[in-house]
Design an enzyme around this catalytic site. Structure first.
Site, PDB file in Angstrom:
ATOM      1  CE  LYS A  43      10.530 -15.109  13.405  1.00  0.00           C
ATOM      2  NZ  LYS A  43       9.311 -15.625  12.773  1.00  0.00           N
ATOM      3  CD  GLU A 101      18.456 -23.275  22.150  1.00  0.00           C
ATOM      4  OE1 GLU A 101      18.286 -23.990  21.147  1.00  0.00           O
ATOM      5  OE2 GLU A 101      18.607 -23.728  23.300  1.00  0.00           O
ATOM      6  CB  CYS A 128       8.724  -7.938 -27.913  1.00  0.00           C
ATOM      7  SG  CYS A 128       7.182  -7.475 -27.083  1.00  0.00           S
ATOM      8  CE  LYS A 144      14.996 -24.649  22.925  1.00  0.00           C
ATOM      9  NZ  LYS A 144      15.853 -25.734  22.380  1.00  0.00           N
ATOM     10  CE  LYS A 195      11.955 -19.031  15.114  1.00  0.00           C
ATOM     11  NZ  LYS A 195      12.188 -19.193  13.663  1.00  0.00           N
ATOM     12  CB  CYS A 227       6.945 -10.997 -25.374  1.00  0.00           C
ATOM     13  SG  CYS A 227       8.030 -10.067 -24.278  1.00  0.00           S
ATOM     14  CG  ASP A 285       4.508  -9.635   4.379  1.00  0.00           C
ATOM     15  OD1 ASP A 285       4.846  -8.752   5.190  1.00  0.00           O
ATOM     16  OD2 ASP A 285       4.542  -9.481   3.151  1.00  0.00           O
ATOM     17  CG  PHE A 286       3.514 -17.080   7.930  1.00  0.00           C
ATOM     18  CD1 PHE A 286       2.498 -17.765   7.286  1.00  0.00           C
ATOM     19  CD2 PHE A 286       3.908 -17.515   9.187  1.00  0.00           C
ATOM     20  CE1 PHE A 286       1.894 -18.869   7.869  1.00  0.00           C
ATOM     21  CE2 PHE A 286       3.315 -18.618   9.781  1.00  0.00           C
ATOM     22  CZ  PHE A 286       2.311 -19.302   9.114  1.00  0.00           C
ATOM     23  CG  LEU A 318       9.815 -22.766  19.369  1.00  0.00           C
ATOM     24  CD1 LEU A 318      11.163 -22.088  19.177  1.00  0.00           C
ATOM     25  CD2 LEU A 318       9.653 -23.219  20.812  1.00  0.00           C
TER      26      LEU A 318
END
Length: 674
Positions: free
Chosen positions: A310, A107, A407, A286, A109, A429, A36-37, A83
């Site tokens: 990602k 490599e 409750c 890289k 992540k 409660c 989401d970010f 990155l």
């Protein structure tokens, strides 16, 4: 309203969201999934690409991270960049086409916390978190107890120990050890960690290194910064040196020479993401040659010679056994799925959120369904929906309860049209009270270590507490009614004694922490700090109008109204009175509060300053009574200009505003005059 105003508003809202969630992430308290970010950040990038005038040096897209809160700072010798990300084979190929190289290093992540280590003459002298890329939080004492971090380097004939080297790595927790630690915390009635990254981030910031040891943290290196008497020619050569000096490096790193091989590595690791011994969420590519890296350089936030691919959040299927509901500290009733245990994204899960009753209907899930779930950073995964062709007719529809399961009070929306239904029995409660006790005991509030989920529930069920008002009146006699705090023979146990000590310490907690502990809706640590700093005491705060509260930087109308409404409830007032009588801090320490030199003054800071990060400059303004604004207008009193100030400086000149350099800003903070 003009299109330009709409676009500016959209950018401001997006930028504010990105800053907020980035700060939570770097302080180990993310509130939304990584995916989401990433979506928020990509929307901001796209908006700035379409409207380049919006991109200023203080935009989140031009910055690395967030400065840590409440800690001693260490300045990195060389900047620690973030990155840039890509999310598809096409985007990766575009980057490879723009960044040709003789060889690339691929490599994994690691989903952990970045660490910056400085060694002089082979000895560890400082360790810091990433922070905002320039300044990080000092965690040297804690780093020394992580077994993978050498205190002193060993050299070889090929790789002698340099006089200075800055080493970059990632601190992480192994998934199997994460499961063991969470199991132990559940047994002790303590809240479990959302994921290995959160557990590692929290561990690095613990006050006592002995407690850090218990987190069983690990570290793996992924780069170097400043160095003297060591000049590697390639990234993989630097990794060989790090290994020779005693550092752990990733065994999954591979050097490739073609774009096709890079794409193959991306595909391979997406299919084998659980084969690694640490949590990973992508592949980093890289340029291997260091001279080429230097030639390519960096943007304001990321190197041009590296990219992170990602992976999407992992999705799996399992059986939905039942749907139950939980009641939170604000009374919100949330349905959640009880599932056959399934392994996803590094941990075994048996529950998943369904948000509210309408979400259950919209997702068309039935008890007995085979369901698709994903886990992208949160402790309880999300149900995406059913696998319809797996239905056999035995499935049953779930019915939302009419009454609170804790409750028995009739449930209702807080206002007409709300999708979230709540239990209105706020004071009594047991589920709400237990959740409030657990919240006020958390690190973000009063930090009462011996008051976890199990203990909070026991204090209520045993009749020791009717509500939180009596918390600070607890004594040994009262705790003897509790099973959690007593021995089998009925005497006070070690946890009970420690709780009483914790409560003594909590009475002296900073005033802003007390405000957080009251569970006033929307009043978290940031708003609480701002209110405590500006108004100074509970008495003054309660006398302030909604307008005065809302005018506080970092607060606004919604929080201000919520604050005033909270005090309109009689039993809320009783909490404050009883806590005050028990000696709980209800005002700022005068020695902690700087002179209010900027009262009534609005300041905009733009560009890069030498001695202030963006956040520390904002804090310096707010704590002196001023308003730290992000936009220049006729109401702005001063505009502080650093390097690469951009369009805000020009707008300030066009409006005839007073412009200050860093020296003038420092003088303004001290005297209130430029």
């Amino acid at each position: 309203m003009s299109d330009a105003v709409d676009i500016q508003r959209e950018w401001s809202e997006l930028a504010q969201e990105v800053r907020k969630h980035r700060e939570l992430y770097y302080n180990g308290e993310p509130s939304i999934p990584d995916a989401d970010f990433d979506e928020l950040f990509q929307r901001l990038l796209a908006l700035e690409a379409e409207h380049p005038e919006l991109q200023t040096p203080d935009s989140p897209t031009q910055q690395v991270g967030a400065a840590p809160e409440g800690a001693v700072d260490i300045e990195h010798l060389e900047r620690l960049y973030s990155l840039d990300n890509v999310f598809s084979a096409e985007e990766l190929q575009d980057w490879l086409d723009r960044t040709p190289a003789e060889a690339y290093l691929t490599e994994l992540k690691i989903d952990g916390l970045s660490i910056d280590l400085v060694y002089r003459d082979g000895k560890l002298v400082t360790a810091a978190t990433r922070g905002d890329g320039r300044v990080g939080e000092d965690i040297t004492a804690n780093a020394r107890v992580i077994p993978d971090i050498p205190h002193e380097l060993t050299g070889t004939d090929e790789y002698p120990v340099p006089s200075l080297v800055e080493v970059r790595g990632e601190v992480y927790m192994r998934p199997d050890e994460f499961e063991e630690i969470n199991a132990a915390r559940r047994e002790d009635g303590k809240p479990t960690f959302a994921n290995p990254r959160n557990a590692a981030a929290g561990g690095l910031r613990m006050k006592d290194p002995e407690d850090v040891k218990k987190r069983r943290l690990h570290m793996v290196c992924h780069g170097i910064g400043a160095r003297e008497r060591f000049q590697p020619t390639s990234q993989h050569d630097a990794y060989k040196a790090l290994e020779a000096w005693g550092f752990p490096v990733s065994p999954y790193t591979q050097r490739v020479t073609t774009a096709k091989e890079v794409q193959e590595r991306v595909t391979y690791w997406e299919e084998h993401r659980h084969d690694a011994y640490f949590e990973m969420d992508g592949l980093v590519i890289k340029v291997d040659d260091l001279a080429s890296q230097r030639a390519l350089g960096a943007t304001s936030r990321a190197p041009r010679w590296a990219i992170a691919y990602k992976y999407p959040p992992e999705e799996v299927t399992t059986k939905l056994l039942n749907i139950e509901v939980g009641v939170g500290r604000t009374g919100r009733v949330t349905p959640f799925a009880i599932m056959e245990p399934v392994f996803v994204s590094g941990s075994t899960v048996s529950m998943a959120t369904l948000h509210n009753q309408f979400e259950v209907k919209n997702k068309n899930v039935l008890i007995g369904d085979t369901i698709i779930i994903r886990k992208a950073g949160e402790i309880i995964p999300e149900v995406l929906g059913p696998v319809l062709d797996k239905r056999d007719g035995s499935e049953t529809e779930w019915v939302f309860p009419e009454n609170c399961p804790a409750c028995g009070t009739k449930l209702a929306p807080q206002k007409e049209g709300d999708q979230d239904w709540r239990c209105p029995n706020t004071r009594s409660c047991p589920a709400q009270l237990a959740a409030r006790l657990e919240y006020l005991a958390s690190r973000k509030a009063l930090d009462i270590g011996e008051l976890g989920e199990k203990a909070a529930a026991d204090l209520i069920s045993s009749g020791v507490l009717e509500d939180e008002a009596d918390l600070f009146d607890l004594d040994e006699q009262a705790l003897l009614k509790s099973s959690v705090y007593t021995t089998q023979k009925g005497a006070l146990n070690a946890s009970g004694k420690k709780l009483l000590e914790n409560l003594k310490t909590a009475r002296q907690a900073e005033f802003w922490r007390v405000l957080v502990a009251l569970s006033i809706r929307h009043v978290g640590p940031i708003a609480a700090r701002a209110l405590a700093t500006r108004f100074g005491s509970m008495e003054v705060l309660r006398a302030a109008s909604v307008e005065e509260l809302a005018d506080t930087d970092g607060v606004g109308t919604i929080i201000a109204e919520s604050f005033k409404q909270w005090f309109e409830v009689d039993w809320h007032d009783n909490i404050v009175q009883k806590w005050t009588a028990a000696g709980v801090t209800m005002e700022e320490e005068s020695s902690d509060k700087p002179a209010q030199t900027l009262e009534g003054i609005t300041v905009v800071v733009t560009g890069t300053l030498e001695n202030f990060t963006r956040d520390s400059a904002k804090e310096a303004i707010i704590t002196r009574g001023g308003k730290a604004s992000s936009s220049v207008s006729k109401k702005t009193n001063y505009v502080v200009v650093g390097e690469n100030a951009g369009s805000k400086e020009q707008k300030a000149r066009d409006l005839g505003l007073t412009i200050l350099d860093e020296e003038g800003f420092t003088r303004l903070l001290e005297t209130g005059e430029a």
